[in-house]
Design a protein around this motif. Sequence first.
Motif, PDB file in Angstrom:
ATOM      1  N   LYS A 189     -54.394 -85.648  20.591  1.00 43.93           N
ATOM      2  CA  LYS A 189     -53.475 -84.834  22.086  1.00 43.93           C
ATOM      3  C   LYS A 189     -52.842 -84.957  22.400  1.00 43.93           C
ATOM      4  CE  LYS A 189     -56.949 -81.776  24.359  1.00 43.93           C
ATOM      5  NZ  LYS A 189     -58.074 -81.704  24.790  1.00 43.93           N
ATOM      6  N   GLN A 190     -52.382 -86.225  22.382  1.00 41.76           N
ATOM      7  CA  GLN A 190     -50.959 -88.093  23.050  1.00 41.76           C
ATOM      8  C   GLN A 190     -50.622 -87.416  21.787  1.00 41.76           C
ATOM      9  OE1 GLN A 190     -52.758 -91.468  23.932  1.00 41.76           O
ATOM     10  NE2 GLN A 190     -54.777 -90.270  25.251  1.00 41.76           N
ATOM     11  N   ASN A 191     -50.600 -87.721  20.991  1.00 44.22           N
ATOM     12  CA  ASN A 191     -49.633 -87.667  20.006  1.00 44.22           C
ATOM     13  C   ASN A 191     -49.152 -86.370  18.829  1.00 44.22           C
ATOM     14  OD1 ASN A 191     -49.171 -90.518  19.586  1.00 44.22           O
ATOM     15  ND2 ASN A 191     -50.912 -90.787  19.973  1.00 44.22           N
ATOM     16  N   ASN A 192     -49.322 -85.069  19.826  1.00 40.90           N
ATOM     17  CA  ASN A 192     -48.835 -84.062  19.812  1.00 40.90           C
ATOM     18  C   ASN A 192     -49.714 -83.947  18.260  1.00 40.90           C
ATOM     19  OD1 ASN A 192     -48.144 -81.690  20.363  1.00 40.90           O
ATOM     20  ND2 ASN A 192     -46.297 -82.103  19.669  1.00 40.90           N
ATOM     21  N   ILE A 193     -50.892 -83.531  17.554  1.00 41.32           N
ATOM     22  CA  ILE A 193     -51.763 -84.114  16.281  1.00 41.32           C
ATOM     23  C   ILE A 193     -53.026 -83.256  16.776  1.00 41.32           C
ATOM     24  CG2 ILE A 193     -52.732 -84.778  14.546  1.00 41.32           C
ATOM     25  CD1 ILE A 193     -51.036 -87.481  15.377  1.00 41.32           C
ATOM     26  N   ARG A 194     -52.461 -81.587  15.934  1.00 42.64           N
ATOM     27  CA  ARG A 194     -53.753 -80.581  15.908  1.00 42.64           C
ATOM     28  C   ARG A 194     -54.675 -81.292  14.796  1.00 42.64           C
ATOM     29  NH1 ARG A 194     -54.611 -77.395  19.856  1.00 42.64           N
ATOM     30  NH2 ARG A 194     -52.484 -77.153  20.174  1.00 42.64           N
ATOM     31  N   ILE A 195     -56.245 -81.108  15.913  1.00 44.91           N
ATOM     32  CA  ILE A 195     -57.512 -81.741  15.010  1.00 44.91           C
ATOM     33  C   ILE A 195     -58.028 -80.201  14.633  1.00 44.91           C
ATOM     34  CG2 ILE A 195     -59.849 -82.206  15.103  1.00 44.91           C
ATOM     35  CD1 ILE A 195     -58.538 -84.809  15.260  1.00 44.91           C
ATOM     36  N   ILE A 196     -58.028 -80.737  13.297  1.00 38.99           N
ATOM     37  CA  ILE A 196     -58.721 -79.273  12.806  1.00 38.99           C
ATOM     38  C   ILE A 196     -60.430 -79.671  12.419  1.00 38.99           C
ATOM     39  CG2 ILE A 196     -58.717 -77.907  10.461  1.00 38.99           C
ATOM     40  CD1 ILE A 196     -55.431 -78.596  10.681  1.00 38.99           C
ATOM     41  N   ALA A 197     -61.650 -79.025  12.669  1.00 38.15           N
ATOM     42  CA  ALA A 197     -62.396 -78.792  12.586  1.00 38.15           C
ATOM     43  C   ALA A 197     -63.400 -78.010  11.538  1.00 38.15           C
ATOM     44  CB  ALA A 197     -62.997 -78.544  14.261  1.00 38.15           C
ATOM     45  N   TYR A 198     -63.810 -79.265  10.786  1.00 39.76           N
ATOM     46  CA  TYR A 198     -64.663 -78.818   9.194  1.00 39.76           C
ATOM     47  C   TYR A 198     -65.705 -79.200   9.286  1.00 39.76           C
ATOM     48  CZ  TYR A 198     -64.884 -83.754   6.879  1.00 39.76           C
ATOM     49  OH  TYR A 198     -64.787 -84.849   6.656  1.00 39.76           O
ATOM     50  N   THR A 199     -66.677 -78.093   8.889  1.00 36.07           N
ATOM     51  CA  THR A 199     -67.823 -77.928   8.594  1.00 36.07           C
ATOM     52  C   THR A 199     -68.394 -78.053  10.256  1.00 36.07           C
ATOM     53  OG1 THR A 199     -68.152 -79.985   6.960  1.00 36.07           O
ATOM     54  CG2 THR A 199     -70.309 -79.426   7.465  1.00 36.07           C
ATOM     55  N   PRO A 200     -67.920 -76.399  11.351  1.00 39.71           N
ATOM     56  CA  PRO A 200     -68.059 -76.486  12.047  1.00 39.71           C
ATOM     57  C   PRO A 200     -69.123 -76.538  12.744  1.00 39.71           C
ATOM     58  CG  PRO A 200     -66.765 -75.130  11.930  1.00 39.71           C
ATOM     59  CD  PRO A 200     -66.698 -75.599  10.080  1.00 39.71           C
ATOM     60  N   LEU A 201     -69.548 -75.908  11.491  1.00 39.07           N
ATOM     61  CA  LEU A 201     -70.973 -74.376  11.575  1.00 39.07           C
ATOM     62  C   LEU A 201     -72.213 -74.898  11.043  1.00 39.07           C
ATOM     63  CD1 LEU A 201     -70.508 -70.888  10.916  1.00 39.07           C
ATOM     64  CD2 LEU A 201     -70.840 -72.144  13.198  1.00 39.07           C
ATOM     65  N   GLU A 202     -72.181 -76.451  10.505  1.00 40.68           N
ATOM     66  CA  GLU A 202     -72.967 -77.772  10.262  1.00 40.68           C
ATOM     67  C   GLU A 202     -73.336 -77.071   9.430  1.00 40.68           C
ATOM     68  OE1 GLU A 202     -74.027 -80.938  10.928  1.00 40.68           O
ATOM     69  OE2 GLU A 202     -71.768 -80.723  12.093  1.00 40.68           O
ATOM     70  N   LYS A 203     -72.788 -75.901   7.897  1.00 39.28           N
ATOM     71  CA  LYS A 203     -73.139 -75.728   7.101  1.00 39.28           C
ATOM     72  C   LYS A 203     -74.242 -74.629   7.486  1.00 39.28           C
ATOM     73  CE  LYS A 203     -72.383 -79.288   3.983  1.00 39.28           C
ATOM     74  NZ  LYS A 203     -70.557 -79.035   3.430  1.00 39.28           N
ATOM     75  N   GLY A 204     -73.800 -73.794   8.290  1.00 39.71           N
ATOM     76  CA  GLY A 204     -74.927 -72.252   8.260  1.00 39.71           C
ATOM     77  C   GLY A 204     -76.435 -73.405   9.005  1.00 39.71           C
ATOM     78  N   LYS A 205     -76.173 -74.623   9.346  1.00 39.55           N
ATOM     79  CA  LYS A 205     -77.753 -74.956  10.556  1.00 39.55           C
ATOM     80  C   LYS A 205     -77.727 -74.858  12.176  1.00 39.55           C
ATOM     81  CE  LYS A 205     -79.778 -76.186   5.895  1.00 39.55           C
ATOM     82  NZ  LYS A 205     -78.635 -75.602   5.378  1.00 39.55           N
ATOM     83  N   MET A 206     -76.677 -74.687  12.422  1.00 40.93           N
ATOM     84  CA  MET A 206     -76.675 -75.050  13.553  1.00 40.93           C
ATOM     85  C   MET A 206     -77.463 -74.785  15.014  1.00 40.93           C
ATOM     86  SD  MET A 206     -74.118 -76.249  15.511  1.00 40.93           S
ATOM     87  CE  MET A 206     -72.975 -76.464  14.904  1.00 40.93           C
TER      88      MET A 206
END
Length: 270
Positions: A189-206
Motif C-alpha cells: 500500500k505504501q509503495n502503490n503496489i496492488r496485491i493480487i490474491a491467488y487461490t482466494p477460495l483455497e481451491k474450493g475448500k473455503m
Amino acid sequence: MEYFKLGKNGRIPILGYGTWRIGGAQEPDRSQDDYYIKALRKAFEVGYTLIDTAEYYGGGHTEELIAKALEGFNREDFFITSKVWPNHLQYNDVLKSADASLKRLQTKYLDLYLIHWPNPQIPISETVRALEDLVDLGKVRYIGVSNFNINELKEATESVRRHEIVANQVRYSVLNKSNVEPELLSYAKQNNIRIIAYTPLEKGKMSHPLLTELASKYNKTVNQIALNYLICREAVPIPKAVREEHIIENFNAIGWRLNPEDVEKLSKLA
Ligand SMILES: NC(=O)c1ccc[n+]([C@@H]2O[C@H](COP(=O)([O-])OP(=O)(O)OC[C@H]3O[C@@H](n4cnc5c(N)ncnc54)[C@H](OP(=O)(O)O)[C@@H]3O)[C@@H](O)[C@H]2O)c1
C-alpha cells in the motif's frame, strides 16, 4: 465492473478470473477445448474482464484457449495479465516469452506482465530492464511480480528506471493470510503496489464457522464472503472457476461490501 487504482495513473478490475488448469496443467491437454472455451465465454458474458494467465499454464495452451474464447469480444474491454516463467528471466528470454504469449493470445499487448516467481540466479535488474523495454515497445502496459516477499519486492522496485512495479500476485485468502497481512499488504500500500490474491477460495475448500455466520447475515455464500473480504482489503482476488454456477457465484462477490467491523473480525481468522 468496479476498479482499483493501479500504479500512478492506471486502473484494474477489483475481481479477476483465474485460468490455471484450463487446457492442461504444465502440459497442453486439448481433450476438453470446447468445454473450456464455453466456460471462458460464459465468464466474459457474466462480466469478468480481468483474465489471469501465464505462459506456464497448459504449456501455453491456456493462452490459446483464451484467444479463441475472446473472438467476437472487444479486446479493449479486457485486462489481460500473463506471466513469464522463472527460467526465462534473462533479458532476451523475457522478450521472447512475451512475444510468444502475445502470439498465443492473439493480441498486440498485455495489460499486465508479471515475473511468475523470483529466480535468484538472474539479477532482477536484468529482468526489469527487459520488462521496461516491453512497455516502451507498446507490448505491455504495466509490469509487476508474483510470489515476491518484501525484500524481493524492494529489490525489484529499486531496479526500475522509467516505469513502475504496479502489482505483486501472491497466495492470499481469508483463511491463509499470514504471509500477506499485515507486513506485505501495508508495504504494498505504501509503495502503490496492488496485491493480487491467488487461490482466494483455497481451491474450493473455503469453510469456517465465522464465514457461515456472515454468509447468513449478508444473505451471501461463504465463497462470496471470502472474496469480498479480500476486496475490502483492497486486494484483487482472481478465483478460477469452470463450472457455470461457480462463475456466477464468484462474480456476485462484488457490488456490495462487508462492514468494517466484520472485516476486522475476519482479519483475526487464521
Ligand atoms: N502466481 C502464481 O504463482 C499463482 C499460483 C496459483 C494460482 N494462480 C492464479 O490464481 C487463480 C486462482 O487460484 P487457484 O486456481 O489455485 O484456486 P482457487 O481459485 O482458490 O480455486 C479454484 C477451485 O475452486 C473451485 N471453485 C471456484 N469457485 C467455487 C465456488 N464458488 N464454490 C465451490 N468451488 C469453487 C473451482 O472449481 P471449478 O473450476 O470446477 O468450477 C476450482 O476447483 C489460478 O487459476 C491462477 O490464475 C497464480
